[in-house]
Design an enzyme around this catalytic site. Structure first.
Site, PDB file in Angstrom:
ATOM      1  N   CYS A  94       0.828  -1.227   0.000  1.00  0.00           N
ATOM      2  CA  CYS A  94       0.000   0.000   0.000  1.00  0.00           C
ATOM      3  C   CYS A  94       0.851   1.261   0.000  1.00  0.00           C
ATOM      4  O   CYS A  94       0.405   2.309  -0.466  1.00  0.00           O
ATOM      5  CB  CYS A  94      -0.910   0.033   1.219  1.00  0.00           C
ATOM      6  SG  CYS A  94      -2.053  -1.334   1.245  1.00  0.00           S
ATOM      7  N   HIS A 347      -9.462   3.137  -1.717  1.00  0.00           N
ATOM      8  CA  HIS A 347      -8.033   2.916  -1.434  1.00  0.00           C
ATOM      9  C   HIS A 347      -7.413   2.071  -2.548  1.00  0.00           C
ATOM     10  O   HIS A 347      -7.194   0.881  -2.384  1.00  0.00           O
ATOM     11  CB  HIS A 347      -7.927   2.227  -0.061  1.00  0.00           C
ATOM     12  CG  HIS A 347      -6.564   1.801   0.351  1.00  0.00           C
ATOM     13  ND1 HIS A 347      -5.403   2.408  -0.080  1.00  0.00           N
ATOM     14  CD2 HIS A 347      -6.171   0.803   1.200  1.00  0.00           C
ATOM     15  CE1 HIS A 347      -4.364   1.795   0.474  1.00  0.00           C
ATOM     16  NE2 HIS A 347      -4.796   0.819   1.240  1.00  0.00           N
ATOM     17  N   CYS A 378      -0.739   2.413   6.920  1.00  0.00           N
ATOM     18  CA  CYS A 378      -0.309   1.047   7.242  1.00  0.00           C
ATOM     19  C   CYS A 378      -0.064   0.290   5.938  1.00  0.00           C
ATOM     20  O   CYS A 378      -0.519   0.699   4.869  1.00  0.00           O
ATOM     21  CB  CYS A 378      -1.336   0.324   8.095  1.00  0.00           C
ATOM     22  SG  CYS A 378      -2.940   0.093   7.325  1.00  0.00           S
TER      23      CYS A 378
HETATM   24  C1  LIG Z   1     -14.902  -5.427   2.847  1.00  0.00           C
HETATM   25  C2  LIG Z   1     -14.948  -5.926   1.396  1.00  0.00           C
HETATM   26  C3  LIG Z   1     -14.687  -7.434   1.346  1.00  0.00           C
HETATM   27  C4  LIG Z   1     -16.363  -5.627   0.868  1.00  0.00           C
HETATM   28  O1  LIG Z   1     -16.401  -5.929  -0.480  1.00  0.00           O
HETATM   29  P1  LIG Z   1     -17.811  -5.958  -1.263  1.00  0.00           P
HETATM   30  O2  LIG Z   1     -18.684  -6.989  -0.644  1.00  0.00           O
HETATM   31  O3  LIG Z   1     -17.491  -6.052  -2.700  1.00  0.00           O
HETATM   32  O4  LIG Z   1     -18.348  -4.510  -0.900  1.00  0.00           O
HETATM   33  P2  LIG Z   1     -19.676  -3.788  -1.341  1.00  0.00           P
HETATM   34  O5  LIG Z   1     -19.341  -2.392  -1.666  1.00  0.00           O
HETATM   35  O6  LIG Z   1     -20.407  -4.616  -2.349  1.00  0.00           O
HETATM   36  O7  LIG Z   1     -20.493  -3.737   0.004  1.00  0.00           O
HETATM   37  C5  LIG Z   1     -21.072  -4.905   0.587  1.00  0.00           C
HETATM   38  C6  LIG Z   1     -22.441  -4.536   1.097  1.00  0.00           C
HETATM   39  O8  LIG Z   1     -22.298  -3.543   2.109  1.00  0.00           O
HETATM   40  C7  LIG Z   1     -23.092  -2.419   1.790  1.00  0.00           C
HETATM   41  N1  LIG Z   1     -22.382  -1.211   2.246  1.00  0.00           N
HETATM   42  C8  LIG Z   1     -21.087  -0.883   2.019  1.00  0.00           C
HETATM   43  N2  LIG Z   1     -20.818   0.299   2.578  1.00  0.00           N
HETATM   44  C9  LIG Z   1     -21.951   0.731   3.155  1.00  0.00           C
HETATM   45  C10 LIG Z   1     -22.291   1.893   3.882  1.00  0.00           C
HETATM   46  N3  LIG Z   1     -21.417   2.849   4.132  1.00  0.00           N
HETATM   47  N4  LIG Z   1     -23.566   2.001   4.359  1.00  0.00           N
HETATM   48  C11 LIG Z   1     -24.476   1.031   4.114  1.00  0.00           C
HETATM   49  N5  LIG Z   1     -24.197  -0.099   3.420  1.00  0.00           N
HETATM   50  C12 LIG Z   1     -22.954  -0.231   2.946  1.00  0.00           C
HETATM   51  C13 LIG Z   1     -23.240  -2.472   0.287  1.00  0.00           C
HETATM   52  O9  LIG Z   1     -24.374  -1.782  -0.138  1.00  0.00           O
HETATM   53  C14 LIG Z   1     -23.346  -3.950   0.029  1.00  0.00           C
HETATM   54  O10 LIG Z   1     -24.663  -4.333   0.312  1.00  0.00           O
HETATM   55  P3  LIG Z   1     -25.365  -5.524  -0.542  1.00  0.00           P
HETATM   56  O11 LIG Z   1     -24.564  -6.745  -0.270  1.00  0.00           O
HETATM   57  O12 LIG Z   1     -26.739  -5.551   0.014  1.00  0.00           O
HETATM   58  O13 LIG Z   1     -25.276  -5.074  -1.975  1.00  0.00           O
HETATM   59  C15 LIG Z   1     -13.901  -5.197   0.488  1.00  0.00           C
HETATM   60  O14 LIG Z   1     -14.260  -3.855   0.336  1.00  0.00           O
HETATM   61  C16 LIG Z   1     -12.512  -5.284   1.077  1.00  0.00           C
HETATM   62  O15 LIG Z   1     -11.862  -6.326   0.980  1.00  0.00           O
HETATM   63  N6  LIG Z   1     -12.011  -4.188   1.671  1.00  0.00           N
HETATM   64  C17 LIG Z   1     -10.672  -4.144   2.244  1.00  0.00           C
HETATM   65  C18 LIG Z   1      -9.672  -3.815   1.186  1.00  0.00           C
HETATM   66  C19 LIG Z   1      -8.267  -4.017   1.687  1.00  0.00           C
HETATM   67  O16 LIG Z   1      -7.956  -4.979   2.367  1.00  0.00           O
HETATM   68  N7  LIG Z   1      -7.373  -3.107   1.334  1.00  0.00           N
HETATM   69  C20 LIG Z   1      -6.037  -3.134   1.780  1.00  0.00           C
HETATM   70  C21 LIG Z   1      -5.951  -2.544   3.111  1.00  0.00           C
HETATM   71  S1  LIG Z   1      -4.380  -2.748   3.838  1.00  0.00           S
END
Ligand SMILES: CC(C)(COP(=O)(O)OP(=O)(O)OC[C@H]1O[C@@H](n2cnc3c(N)ncnc32)[C@H](O)[C@@H]1OP(=O)(O)O)[C@@H](O)C(=O)NCCC(=O)NCCS
Length: 411
Positions: A94, A347, A378
């Site tokens: 990152c 991100h 991080c």
């Molecule tokens: C957490 C993670 C797995 C979610 O992925 P995803 O399932 O594709 O995410 P989505 O945007 O589709 O959101 C999932 C659900 O949460 C809901 N949601 C997300 N943010 C929301 C918010 N702020 N308020 C309300 N609902 C929310 C979405 O609407 C979706 O709902 P649904 O399943 O009914 O459609 C993914 O974003 C991730 O891996 N994040 C971390 C990334 C990472 O590790 N980066 C490196 C860091 S070191």
């Protein structure tokens, strides 16, 4: 040899798209995002002609296909920089973009170059995290790290275990605040100035990617409360309190302070100190803590001297752990991420380090009384990176103005 002062003159990014087929960059190459950023930096800074850029340094976490072949060199050629411009690529996960900036800054400090462009890109749609990596089996067989270390969301769950006082409700509240701050900054026109619009071809035809796709200004605590916890059954980390999966690029223009004075360009901020530090991979989100303690020591400053903090929001829990350590007001420390963070913007891994710097640059401009700012993040497999910057908005102004006036007169 005495190190030269290094200044950041400008920075810009693409909009951040959602990774995957619904994202506006799905059919756009990662290296074309980089080219767009380089060209925009030059367009915005006509005092710097393409042949004056001597180094082009880019970070990407995955360095293959449209992010491969030494991105720093390929993008220099594609963007029309001079054939004499050097180019390099770096990977610190990152913090790859942050590392590109700090390495280019070190090169300038040592006199290797006068002017450099540096930044980061990640097309997480084309390069899902670690999808083609082949970790050495000894990591797990010899128990050098636990399996959690390779899945960032699990490392965030581990932080909740480590700090039971950081509840899921606090993480959700932090996430909602990030969304609200981003929405306000966007409404006030703060975000648009950092983004170079890009025409891109999508399955729906041509569109202009000029706004981030990830923010959810409508976020409420009720909406966040019952989201799934994909990294652990009954866990605390959700899509709502994590950063997302995104595509984007961000870059900055660096030069020696002397060069900026010679060209009559207004430097925005100066590198005071930077460093990186390691932590246990299973709790990689703690990385900014030792890196920040170390960088403050190197700069001879304390957290009280830092007027603005841009902390990458990989996960809300990791930001709260940082705030707890430095005794910041939880969850709404006014100095920290005043325009929101990665939970809202997204991100795209390597581009986030420079993105923090571009935010800081604009925030400094709005608050010239603030002298020092911090950008920190991080890093997967257990690292943190921190850079302290000095606000130059008010210093070198006269010199730059005089030089510009002289140039106009000579035309
Ligand atoms: C957490 C993670 C797995 C979610 O992925 P995803 O399932 O594709 O995410 P989505 O945007 O589709 O959101 C999932 C659900 O949460 C809901 N949601 C997300 N943010 C929301 C918010 N702020 N308020 C309300 N609902 C929310 C979405 O609407 C979706 O709902 P649904 O399943 O009914 O459609 C993914 O974003 C991730 O891996 N994040 C971390 C990334 C990472 O590790 N980066 C490196 C860091 S070191």
């Amino acid at each position: 040899m005495k190190a030269r002062e290094v200044v950041l003159v400008d920075g810009v990014r693409t909009a951040f798209g959602r990774a995957g087929e619904k994202g506006f960059f799905w059919q756009t190459r990662a290296d074309d995002l980089v080219v767009k950023v380089i060209r925009e930096l030059l367009r915005r800074n006509p005092e710097i002609t393409p042949d004056m850029v001597e180094e082009n340094f880019w970070g990407a976490t995955t360095q293959e296909k449209d992010q491969g072949l030494t991105l720093g060199r390929t993008s220099a050629i594609l963007a029309g920089l001079s054939e004499h411009c050097a180019g390099a690529s770096v990977d610190r996960m990152c913090a790859s973009g942050m590392t590109a900036v700090t390495t280019a800054a070190s090169e300038i400090a040592l006199g290797a170059f006068d002017i450099a462009i540096a930044g980061g890109v990640e097309h997480m749609g084309h390069h899902p995290m670690a999808a083609t990596a082949d970790p050495n089996p000894r990591f797990l067989v010899d128990r050098l790290v636990s399996e959690d270390a390779l899945v960032m969301g699990k490392t965030a769950e581990n932080l909740h275990d480590m700090f039971p006082e950081i509840t899921k409700e606090m993480a959700d509240e932090y996430a909602m605040l990030s969304q609200q701050r981003t929405a306000k900054a966007d409404k006030d026109g703060k975000i648009v100035q950092m983004i170079v619009p890009m025409s891109v071809y999508t399955p729906e035809g041509w569109v202009v990617a000029d706004r981030d796709q990830q923010p959810r200004p409508e976020t409420t605590m009720e909406g966040l409360r019952d989201l799934k916890t994909p990294f652990r059954p009954m866990g605390k980390v959700t899509a709502g309190n994590s950063s997302g999966l995104n595509d984007g690029a961000c870059g900055v223009l660096l030069m020696s302070r002397e060069k900026a004075a010679e060209l009559g360009v207004q430097p925005k901020m100066k590198v005071v100190a930077y460093t990186y530090a390691g932590v246990r991979p299973e709790v990689m989100g703690l990385g900014p803590i030792p890196a920040t303690h170390k960088v403050l020591r190197l700069a001879g400053l304390s957290m009280n001297d830092i007027g603005l903090i841009e902390l990458n929001e990989a996960f809300a829990v990791q930001c709260l752990a940082f705030m707890r350590e430095f005794k910041l007001k939880m969850p709404d420390e006014p100095r920290l991420n005043p325009w929101g963070g990665a939970i809202a913007f997204g991100h795209p891994l390597a581009s986030s380090g420079p993105r923090l710097m571009v935010h800081l640059m604009h925030e400094f401009a709005e608050d010239p009384k603030v002298k020092y700012g911090l950008t920190t993040m991080c890093v997967g497999l257990g690292q943190g990176g921190s850079v302290i910057w000095e606000n130059l908005r008010n210093s070198d102004k006269k010199a730059a103005g005089k030089k510009r006036a002289a140039r106009k007169k000579n035309k």
